[in-house]
Design an enzyme around this catalytic site. Structure first.
Site, PDB file in Angstrom:
ATOM      1  N   ASP A  52       2.216   6.970 -11.060  1.00  0.00           N
ATOM      2  CA  ASP A  52       2.131   7.987 -10.011  1.00  0.00           C
ATOM      3  C   ASP A  52       1.506   7.408  -8.750  1.00  0.00           C
ATOM      4  O   ASP A  52       0.445   6.791  -8.803  1.00  0.00           O
ATOM      5  CB  ASP A  52       1.318   9.186 -10.499  1.00  0.00           C
ATOM      6  CG  ASP A  52       2.010   9.927 -11.637  1.00  0.00           C
ATOM      7  OD1 ASP A  52       3.200  10.234 -11.491  1.00  0.00           O
ATOM      8  OD2 ASP A  52       1.362  10.170 -12.673  1.00  0.00           O
ATOM      9  N   ASP A  81       0.753   0.780 -11.733  1.00  0.00           N
ATOM     10  CA  ASP A  81       0.519   2.191 -11.972  1.00  0.00           C
ATOM     11  C   ASP A  81       1.834   2.938 -11.771  1.00  0.00           C
ATOM     12  O   ASP A  81       2.789   2.402 -11.181  1.00  0.00           O
ATOM     13  CB  ASP A  81      -0.564   2.698 -11.012  1.00  0.00           C
ATOM     14  CG  ASP A  81      -0.974   4.120 -11.315  1.00  0.00           C
ATOM     15  OD1 ASP A  81      -1.030   4.484 -12.501  1.00  0.00           O
ATOM     16  OD2 ASP A  81      -1.239   4.880 -10.356  1.00  0.00           O
ATOM     17  N   ASP A 117      -2.409   2.703  -6.479  1.00  0.00           N
ATOM     18  CA  ASP A 117      -2.619   3.473  -5.254  1.00  0.00           C
ATOM     19  C   ASP A 117      -4.040   4.000  -5.137  1.00  0.00           C
ATOM     20  O   ASP A 117      -4.368   4.689  -4.173  1.00  0.00           O
ATOM     21  CB  ASP A 117      -1.642   4.653  -5.191  1.00  0.00           C
ATOM     22  CG  ASP A 117      -1.968   5.735  -6.212  1.00  0.00           C
ATOM     23  OD1 ASP A 117      -2.178   5.373  -7.400  1.00  0.00           O
ATOM     24  OD2 ASP A 117      -2.017   6.916  -5.842  1.00  0.00           O
TER      25      ASP A 117
END
Length: 259
Positions: A15, A13, A209
């Site tokens: 961000d 990922d 995250d």
């Protein structure tokens, strides 16, 4: 527990993993450099459909992360790939920005508001009431409803912004039609990404995250998963979910030596 095969390909990922609020996460530059030097297949993933891969390459480059455009995979690209496989050469009424319209154009789609095959909803900086009304009427007239991703909110310096999932809910309420969401946590996005780099889920890992998108998508695609704690999920949040990541690490810096 079955022993996993060595990791040969990486998906990560963007961000919360490589950057946070426009600032690179310490160690992200070393991780990307190690991937590029190793020659291992990799992709940086994002559910955001606003930007093209070239746009994102430039944005990452400005903060010191050198990720080639061909190593970036967005929900817009995944949506265009899905539609090209399902209904090649179709027509669509699109609510979205250049990332989505460019991907669809490159896949051979024609944008129209006259009896389109699909209504496709993505992120945009300004959701027009007129455009949403048009989408609702086209869906009521038989157009099939596709959305790039189910994220309900997106970040901004002033706070949360309504994103694709929230706007899709409005359209669903008005039409009674649920969209098909292509982006994470749909494992379809992961499989299309793996296909793009010629990778196999058994020898690939997903870094994210968020438990509800990154980890879930990686899990359902059959990949090894790494949850980093530099984004939206804390260690105490993990037990709130009925599934677990394969590994939990403090940040992307802890994964450099695994490449």
């Amino acid at each position: 527990m079955t022993e996993r095969k060595p990791i040969e390909s990486w998906l990560t990922d963007m961000d919360g993993v490589l950057m946070h609020e426009g600032v690179p996460v310490p160690g992200a530059d070393r991780f990307i450099k190690k991937l590029r030097d190793s020659g291992r297949p990799f992709l940086v993933l994002t559910n955001n459909s606003i930007y093209t891969a070239r746009d994102l390459h430039a944005r990452l480059n400005r903060i010191g992360l050198e990720v080639p455009a061909e190593n970036i995979w967005t929900s817009a690209l995944a949506t265009a790939t899905f539609l090209d496989n399902q209904h090649p050469g179709g027509t669509a009424y699109v609510i979205g920005e250049a990332g989505l319209t460019t991907a669809l154009h490159d896949a051979g789609y024609v944008m129209t508001d006259l009896n389109p095959d699909f209504v496709i909803l993505g992120e945009t900086r300004t959701y027009s009431f007129e455009a949403l009304t048009k989408a609702i009427r086209l869906i009521n007239d038989g157009a099939r409803f596709i959305a790039t991703n189910p994220d309900n909110t997106g970040p901004s310096p002033a706070g949360a912004l309504p994103a694709t999932g929230s706007v899709a809910a409005l359209i669903t309420k008005a039409t009674g039609k649920e969209p098909y969401f292509v982006g994470k946590p749909n494992p379809l996005m992961m499989r299309s990404a793996l296909n793009t780099i010629g990778a196999h889920s058994e020898t690939s890992a997903m870094i994210g995250d968020r438990m509800d998108t990154d980890v879930l998508a990686g899990l359902e695609a059959g990949m090894e998963t790494f949850l980093v704690l530099t984004g939206l999920t804390s260690r105490s949040d993990i037990d709130h979910y009925p599934y677990r990541p394969t590994n939990v690490v403090d940040s992307i810096a802890d994964l450099v030596d695994l490449v």
